[in-house]
Design a protein around this motif. Structure first.
Motif, PDB file in Angstrom:
ATOM      1  N   HIS A 264     -64.350 -73.220  20.034  1.00 53.57           N
ATOM      2  CA  HIS A 264     -65.098 -71.938  19.446  1.00 53.57           C
ATOM      3  C   HIS A 264     -64.403 -70.730  19.814  1.00 53.57           C
ATOM      4  O   HIS A 264     -64.137 -69.958  19.059  1.00 53.57           O
ATOM      5  CB  HIS A 264     -66.235 -71.880  20.097  1.00 53.57           C
ATOM      6  CG  HIS A 264     -67.303 -70.701  19.617  1.00 53.57           C
ATOM      7  ND1 HIS A 264     -67.901 -70.914  18.547  1.00 53.57           N
ATOM      8  CD2 HIS A 264     -67.371 -69.452  20.110  1.00 53.57           C
ATOM      9  CE1 HIS A 264     -68.484 -69.517  18.330  1.00 53.57           C
ATOM     10  NE2 HIS A 264     -68.156 -68.739  19.081  1.00 53.57           N
TER      11      HIS A 264
ATOM     12  N   GLU B 140     -65.945 -77.932  22.829  1.00 52.12           N
ATOM     13  CA  GLU B 140     -66.576 -77.030  22.013  1.00 52.12           C
ATOM     14  C   GLU B 140     -66.402 -75.767  22.256  1.00 52.12           C
ATOM     15  O   GLU B 140     -66.264 -74.843  21.560  1.00 52.12           O
ATOM     16  CB  GLU B 140     -68.142 -77.402  22.031  1.00 52.12           C
ATOM     17  CG  GLU B 140     -68.915 -76.871  21.055  1.00 52.12           C
ATOM     18  CD  GLU B 140     -70.419 -77.205  20.807  1.00 52.12           C
ATOM     19  OE1 GLU B 140     -71.193 -76.660  20.163  1.00 52.12           O
ATOM     20  OE2 GLU B 140     -70.744 -78.203  21.546  1.00 52.12           O
TER      21      GLU B 140
ATOM     22  N   GLN C  89     -70.503 -68.267  22.538  1.00 52.33           N
ATOM     23  CA  GLN C  89     -71.012 -68.048  21.050  1.00 52.33           C
ATOM     24  C   GLN C  89     -71.661 -66.810  20.624  1.00 52.33           C
ATOM     25  O   GLN C  89     -71.421 -66.312  19.485  1.00 52.33           O
ATOM     26  CB  GLN C  89     -72.122 -69.168  20.870  1.00 52.33           C
ATOM     27  CG  GLN C  89     -71.517 -70.358  20.560  1.00 52.33           C
ATOM     28  CD  GLN C  89     -72.832 -71.625  20.789  1.00 52.33           C
ATOM     29  OE1 GLN C  89     -73.797 -71.503  21.323  1.00 52.33           O
ATOM     30  NE2 GLN C  89     -72.704 -72.889  20.193  1.00 52.33           N
ATOM     31  N   ASP C  90     -71.962 -65.953  21.501  1.00 48.93           N
ATOM     32  CA  ASP C  90     -72.372 -64.456  21.394  1.00 48.93           C
ATOM     33  C   ASP C  90     -72.020 -63.575  22.055  1.00 48.93           C
ATOM     34  O   ASP C  90     -72.410 -62.512  21.946  1.00 48.93           O
ATOM     35  CB  ASP C  90     -73.952 -64.741  21.168  1.00 48.93           C
ATOM     36  CG  ASP C  90     -74.786 -64.836  22.571  1.00 48.93           C
ATOM     37  OD1 ASP C  90     -73.904 -64.845  23.650  1.00 48.93           O
ATOM     38  OD2 ASP C  90     -75.898 -65.134  22.706  1.00 48.93           O
TER      39      ASP C  90
ATOM     40  N   ARG D 111     -73.326 -70.684  25.393  1.00 49.06           N
ATOM     41  CA  ARG D 111     -73.930 -69.994  24.905  1.00 49.06           C
ATOM     42  C   ARG D 111     -73.334 -68.396  24.934  1.00 49.06           C
ATOM     43  O   ARG D 111     -73.305 -67.759  23.946  1.00 49.06           O
ATOM     44  CB  ARG D 111     -75.460 -69.874  25.506  1.00 49.06           C
ATOM     45  CG  ARG D 111     -76.399 -71.007  24.948  1.00 49.06           C
ATOM     46  CD  ARG D 111     -77.659 -70.857  25.344  1.00 49.06           C
ATOM     47  NE  ARG D 111     -77.961 -70.693  26.835  1.00 49.06           N
ATOM     48  CZ  ARG D 111     -78.029 -71.863  27.677  1.00 49.06           C
ATOM     49  NH1 ARG D 111     -78.006 -72.978  26.916  1.00 49.06           N
ATOM     50  NH2 ARG D 111     -78.385 -71.771  28.907  1.00 49.06           N
TER      51      ARG D 111
END
Length: 136
Positions: free
Chosen positions: A22, A18, A78-79, A75
């Motif tokens: 990403h 993942e 992702q940001d 996490r």
């Protein structure tokens, strides 16, 4: 016990995939480097630029176990673009003449330079410029 361990490996592999997806990286261009530090699991996420075949640190995290640290890294990826500044670093490897340009996300210039120099002697790269990119 063996079943739980197997489930942990499957979950770790799923999260690693993942993270890779990403970031849009091929498996040859990303390294998950795990180590143990003071009873915690440390993960250094390293990317390899296929153009000049150099490895750089994307980010480090620590957690209680492999799955925990991978979840924290997921996490982060992702940001991180919303939380960290973008830097452009121009550099030349020792013994070469071609100017390379690399891009880093970091909280400050020193963090960006640490990511550039990760795992190598500082004398092997000459930095010509570090620029904080405008916020888009």
């Amino acid at each position: 016990m063996v079943e739980a361990l197997s489930e942990m490996h499957v979950e770790a592999a799923r999260i690693q995939q993942e993270i890779q997806d990403h970031l849009g990286l091929r498996s040859a261009d990303i390294v998950f480097e795990f180590s143990t530090l003071d009873g915690k699991v440390k993960l250094d996420l390293i990317t390899i630029n296929p153009k000049h075949n150099q490895a750089f640190l994307l980010h480090s995290e620590t957690g209680s176990d492999k799955v925990d640290v991978l979840k924290k890294m997921l996490r982060y990826v992702q940001d991180y673009k919303e939380k960290e500044n973008s830097y452009t670093i121009q550099w030349v490897a020792k013994g070469e003449t071609e100017l390379n340009t690399s891009y880093f996300r970091a909280s400050n210039i020193m963090d960006a330079l640490q990511k550039l120099y990760y795992g190598r002697d500082m004398n092997t790269i000459t930095v010509f410029s570090v620029v904080l990119n405008p916020i888009s």
